[in-house]
Design an enzyme around this catalytic site. Structure first.
Site, PDB file in Angstrom:
ATOM      1  N   GLY A 238       0.777  -1.238   0.000  1.00  0.00           N
ATOM      2  CA  GLY A 238       0.000   0.000   0.000  1.00  0.00           C
ATOM      3  C   GLY A 238       0.805   1.283   0.000  1.00  0.00           C
ATOM      4  O   GLY A 238       0.225   2.372  -0.090  1.00  0.00           O
ATOM      5  N   GLU A 281       4.081  -6.374   1.247  1.00  0.00           N
ATOM      6  CA  GLU A 281       3.556  -6.733  -0.085  1.00  0.00           C
ATOM      7  C   GLU A 281       3.376  -5.527  -0.992  1.00  0.00           C
ATOM      8  O   GLU A 281       2.271  -5.254  -1.443  1.00  0.00           O
ATOM      9  CB  GLU A 281       2.186  -7.405   0.069  1.00  0.00           C
ATOM     10  CG  GLU A 281       2.137  -8.617   0.931  1.00  0.00           C
ATOM     11  CD  GLU A 281       0.694  -9.097   1.166  1.00  0.00           C
ATOM     12  OE1 GLU A 281      -0.247  -8.494   0.631  1.00  0.00           O
ATOM     13  OE2 GLU A 281       0.535 -10.072   1.900  1.00  0.00           O
ATOM     14  N   PRO A 282       4.425  -4.764  -1.238  1.00  0.00           N
ATOM     15  CA  PRO A 282       4.232  -3.569  -2.072  1.00  0.00           C
ATOM     16  C   PRO A 282       4.083  -3.893  -3.554  1.00  0.00           C
ATOM     17  O   PRO A 282       4.875  -4.673  -4.104  1.00  0.00           O
ATOM     18  CB  PRO A 282       5.513  -2.761  -1.831  1.00  0.00           C
ATOM     19  CG  PRO A 282       6.529  -3.793  -1.477  1.00  0.00           C
ATOM     20  CD  PRO A 282       5.812  -4.920  -0.797  1.00  0.00           C
ATOM     21  N   GLY A 283       3.092  -3.312  -4.181  1.00  0.00           N
ATOM     22  CA  GLY A 283       2.934  -3.462  -5.625  1.00  0.00           C
ATOM     23  C   GLY A 283       3.276  -2.142  -6.295  1.00  0.00           C
ATOM     24  O   GLY A 283       4.324  -1.984  -6.927  1.00  0.00           O
ATOM     25  N   CYS A 372     -15.553   4.734 -27.257  1.00  0.00           N
ATOM     26  CA  CYS A 372     -16.905   5.278 -27.371  1.00  0.00           C
ATOM     27  C   CYS A 372     -17.661   5.196 -26.056  1.00  0.00           C
ATOM     28  O   CYS A 372     -18.609   4.412 -25.913  1.00  0.00           O
ATOM     29  CB  CYS A 372     -17.632   4.565 -28.504  1.00  0.00           C
ATOM     30  SG  CYS A 372     -16.872   4.980 -30.065  1.00  0.00           S
ATOM     31  N   TYR A 401      -0.758  -1.111 -12.242  1.00  0.00           N
ATOM     32  CA  TYR A 401      -2.179  -1.181 -12.577  1.00  0.00           C
ATOM     33  C   TYR A 401      -2.465  -0.416 -13.879  1.00  0.00           C
ATOM     34  O   TYR A 401      -3.519   0.174 -14.052  1.00  0.00           O
ATOM     35  CB  TYR A 401      -3.048  -0.652 -11.424  1.00  0.00           C
ATOM     36  CG  TYR A 401      -2.672  -1.299 -10.106  1.00  0.00           C
ATOM     37  CD1 TYR A 401      -2.931  -2.640  -9.883  1.00  0.00           C
ATOM     38  CD2 TYR A 401      -2.023  -0.577  -9.103  1.00  0.00           C
ATOM     39  CE1 TYR A 401      -2.550  -3.253  -8.700  1.00  0.00           C
ATOM     40  CE2 TYR A 401      -1.642  -1.176  -7.912  1.00  0.00           C
ATOM     41  CZ  TYR A 401      -1.904  -2.524  -7.716  1.00  0.00           C
ATOM     42  OH  TYR A 401      -1.522  -3.126  -6.545  1.00  0.00           O
TER      43      TYR A 401
HETATM   44  N1  LLP Z   1      -1.361  -7.363  -1.265  1.00  0.00           N
HETATM   45  C1  LLP Z   1      -2.660  -7.597  -1.503  1.00  0.00           C
HETATM   46  C2  LLP Z   1      -3.315  -8.737  -0.869  1.00  0.00           C
HETATM   47  C3  LLP Z   1      -3.374  -6.739  -2.352  1.00  0.00           C
HETATM   48  O1  LLP Z   1      -4.659  -6.974  -2.590  1.00  0.00           O
HETATM   49  C4  LLP Z   1      -2.707  -5.650  -2.957  1.00  0.00           C
HETATM   50  C5  LLP Z   1      -3.423  -4.743  -3.829  1.00  0.00           C
HETATM   51  C6  LLP Z   1      -1.339  -5.465  -2.690  1.00  0.00           C
HETATM   52  C7  LLP Z   1      -0.706  -6.338  -1.828  1.00  0.00           C
HETATM   53  C8  LLP Z   1      -0.518  -4.372  -3.311  1.00  0.00           C
HETATM   54  O2  LLP Z   1      -0.974  -3.105  -2.986  1.00  0.00           O
HETATM   55  P1  LLP Z   1      -0.148  -1.812  -3.449  1.00  0.00           P
HETATM   56  O3  LLP Z   1       1.174  -1.837  -2.729  1.00  0.00           O
HETATM   57  O4  LLP Z   1       0.043  -1.899  -4.909  1.00  0.00           O
HETATM   58  O5  LLP Z   1      -0.979  -0.670  -3.070  1.00  0.00           O
HETATM   59  N2  LLP Z   1      -6.083  -1.218  -9.115  1.00  0.00           N
HETATM   60  C9  LLP Z   1      -5.936  -0.281  -8.016  1.00  0.00           C
HETATM   61  C10 LLP Z   1      -5.160  -0.867  -6.873  1.00  0.00           C
HETATM   62  C11 LLP Z   1      -5.785  -2.121  -6.330  1.00  0.00           C
HETATM   63  C12 LLP Z   1      -4.905  -2.791  -5.354  1.00  0.00           C
HETATM   64  C13 LLP Z   1      -5.550  -4.011  -4.826  1.00  0.00           C
HETATM   65  N3  LLP Z   1      -4.707  -4.771  -3.982  1.00  0.00           N
HETATM   66  C14 LLP Z   1      -5.280   0.996  -8.533  1.00  0.00           C
HETATM   67  O6  LLP Z   1      -5.011   1.082  -9.717  1.00  0.00           O
HETATM   68  O7  LLP Z   1      -5.078   1.931  -7.764  1.00  0.00           O
END
Ligand code: LLP
Length: 442
Positions: A238, A281-283, A372, A401
Site C-alpha cells: 500500500g 507486499e508492495p505493488g 466510445c 495497474y
Molecule cells: N497485497 C494484496 C493482498 C493486495 O490486494 C494488494 C493490492 C497489494 C498487496 C498491493 O498493494 P499496493 O502496494 O500496490 O498498493 N487497481 C488499483 C489498486 C488495487 C490494489 C488491490 N490490492 C489501482 O489502480 O489503484
C-alpha cells in the site's frame, strides 16, 4: 518539478519521438533504473530482523519486469495460478512465491499444493476447502512436502486507500478473517492436520502517511501473539507514490517510516521470544513511477465551452482515471506543431521538439481517449499547455495497474511495452496485440 521525463532522464538519451516512431502509440515505456531503484527501496524496509519484500505482481506482470524483481532479491505475491505461472517462467523458485487468493475453486488450491507454494486462506470457508483438498491430495501422494503449512489472512478491522474500491480491510470489505473468528481457524486446522505457518493482512492501496500502516502493524502483532510459533508475519502493501509530482507532491517518507517501524518490531520480538520472518507486499511502489505511456493527440475541439484534446490513450489503455477518478500527470513532450506529417518530426532533435511547446498558452483542457464512452476521460479540466494535433504526450506513473488492467475494449488491441535499459538501449518487452490475436480466440 517542471518535467519528470526530462529531470529523471527517463528516455536515457533516446528521443521520445523516435521511440514512438519505432513502436507506435499508445505505448508503455519503462525505465529500468527507476524500477530497480524503487525495488531496492522496498527490499530495505526492515534490516534488523529477517525480512522479505514481496512484490505484489498484480501491479505489473510483464515477465521482463518480474525478472528485475528477481534480480533485486524480492519475493513475490501472486493472486492466481496465472500469476504463479508467470513468476515461475520469470525464474522465481517456488519458495519465493506467496499465493494470496480469495474465493477460489478447489482446483486452484490443488495447483498450489501440488507445486508446494505457500498459500494464504482468506476465509474460514477457504481454509476448510484447502484442508479438504490437501487431505485428498496427500492421500493420493500428490501433495508437495510442507504443503500442510499455510497462512491465514486476517482482517484487522481497519482499512485505508485512495478510494473505497481499493480499501481491502475493515468492516466494509470482503477480505480476510475477522478477529472474532480466529478460534475457529485453530479448530479447522486441527481437523485437517494443517499448520498455520503465517498470518498476513493488507489494509489497502496508496497511502502517503505511514501512521495508518504502522497502526495496522501494531495491531497485527497484537493478534499474532495469539498464534503459536509463527514462521512469518506479513504486513501487506500500500505504500503510495506521488501522482502529483509536477505539483511537487511529497514522496512517501520511506526513511522516517523505517525508523518508526523498528521499535514496534523490537517490542514484539522481545515479547514473542524470537523474530519470525517479517514480510510486506508492495505493488505500486515498486513499479508505478518506472513507466510512462506515450500517446498522440489526434483531434482538438470545443464543445460547449470545453476544450477536448482527443488522444489515443483511451480507458482501454489506462483505466485508472475512469475507474477511480485517479490523477495521472500529463506532460507535453512537444512535437505536433500543426499539420506536418509524422515522418517530418521523427528526424528532429529533442531540443527543437521541446522548443515547439514554448510560448504555448496554458489553459484548462479535458484530455480524452478514443473509446466510445463518455467516461473515457484521462484528465478533466486540466491546466496544460495548449494541446494540438500531432503532439506527443507522456502520461506519468503508469507502471502499476496500467498494462495489467488494460483491455482490448472497442476491439482496440492492447499496446506494446518497451524497456529503456540502464545502458540506454531500447528493448521491446511485449509486442503490440493484433486484431488477429483477438480473432484467434473466437
Ligand atoms: N497485497 C494484496 C493482498 C493486495 O490486494 C494488494 C493490492 C497489494 C498487496 C498491493 O498493494 P499496493 O502496494 O500496490 O498498493 N487497481 C488499483 C489498486 C488495487 C490494489 C488491490 N490490492 C489501482 O489502480 O489503484
Amino acid at each position: 518539478m517542471e518535467s519528470f521525463v526530462r529531470e529523471s532522464n527517463f528516455f536515457e538519451g533516446n528521443a521520445p519521438e523516435a521511440v514512438a516512431a519505432e513502436y507506435g502509440t499508445p505505448v508503455y515505456v519503462y525505465n529500468e533504473k527507476i524500477l530497480r531503484d524503487r525495488m531496492r527501496q522496498v527490499a530495505g524496509v526492515i534490516t534488523k530482523y529477517p525480512y522479505t519484500a514481496n512484490y505484489s505482481v498484480k501491479a505489473n506482470t510483464n515477465v521482463h519486469i518480474l525478472k528485475l524483481a528477481l534480480e533485486e532479491g524480492l519475493n513475490c505475491d501472486a493472486m492466481s495460478p496465472g500469476e504463479i505461472t508467470l513468476l515461475l517462467k520469470a525464474g522465481f523458485p517456488k519458495e519465493r512465491i506467496f499465493f494470496i487468493p480469495n474465493n477460489v475453486a478447489e482446483s486452484e488450491f490443488a495447483f498450489s499444493i501440488e507445486k508446494g507454494i505457500m498459500t494464504s486462506l482468506d476465509s474460514l470457508a477457504q481454509l476448510e476447502l484447502y484442508g479438504e483438498t490437501w487431505k485428498a491430495l496427500s492421500a493420493a501422494g500428490k501433495a508437495a512436502s510442507g504443503s500442510e503449512r499455510c497462512a491465514v489472512r486476517i482482517n484487522p478491522g481497519v482499512g485505508a486507500g485512495h478510494c473505497d474500491k481499493v480499501v481491502t480491510a475493515g468492516k466494509k470489505t470482503k477480505f480476510g478473517i475477522q478477529e472474532a473468528d480466529i478460534p475457529e481457524i485453530f479448530t479447522i486446522a486441527e481437523r485437517y492436520g494443517l499448520k498455520i505457518a503465517g498470518i498476513n493482512q493488507h489494509i489497502g492501496s496508496l497511502f502517503m502517511d505511514p501512521q495508518l500502516y504502522l497502526d495496522a502493524v501494531t495491531n497485527l502483532l497484537r493478534i499474532a501473539r495469539g498464534f503459536e510459533k509463527l514462521e512469518f508475519i506479513d504486513f501487506g502493501g500500500g505504500y503510495g507514490i506521488p501522482y502529483h509530482k509536477l505539483q511537487d507532491e511529497a514522496r512517501f517518507p520511506m526513511e522516517d517510516f523505517k525508523k518508526r517501524l523498528e521499535p514496534i518490531l523490537d517490542e514484539f520480538v522481545a515479547d514473542y521470544g524470537y523474530a519470525p520472518l517479517f514480510k510486506s507486499e508492495p505493488g505500486r511502489f515498486c513499479v508505478a513511477e518506472g513507466s510512462v505511456i506515450l500517446g498522440r493527440v489526434h483531434a482538438v475541439k470545443q464543445n460547449n465551452g470545453v476544450t477536448y484534446a482527443g488522444t489515443d490513450v483511451g480507458m482501454n489503455v489506462l483505466v485508472r482515471p475512469s475507474m477511480y477518478d485517479s490523477w495521472h500527470d500529463i506532460e507535453l513532450l512537444g512535437a505536433g506543431v500543426g499539420s506536418e506529417g509524422l515522418e517530418d518530426r521523427v528526424g528532429r532533435q529533442d531540443a527543437e521538439l521541446e522548443g515547439s511547446r514554448d510560448g504555448r498558452d496554458r489553459f484548462e483542457q479535458t484530455v480524452t481517449g478514443n473509446i466510445c464512452e463518455s467516461g473515457d476521460i484521462l484528465a478533466k479540466s486540466r491546466m496544460l499547455p495548449e494541446l494540438r494535433r500531432g503532439d506527443l504526450i507522456a502520461v506519468l506513473d503508469t507502471g502499476a495497474y496500467g498494462y495489467s488492467m488494460c483491455s482490448p475494449y472497442n476491439s482496440r488491441p492492447r499496446p506494446a511495452e518497451v524497456l529503456i535499459c540502464k545502458d540506454g538501449s531500447v528493448k521491446q518487452i511485449r509486442r503490440r496485440e493484433t486484431i488477429e490475436d483477438i480473432l484467434a480466440l473466437m
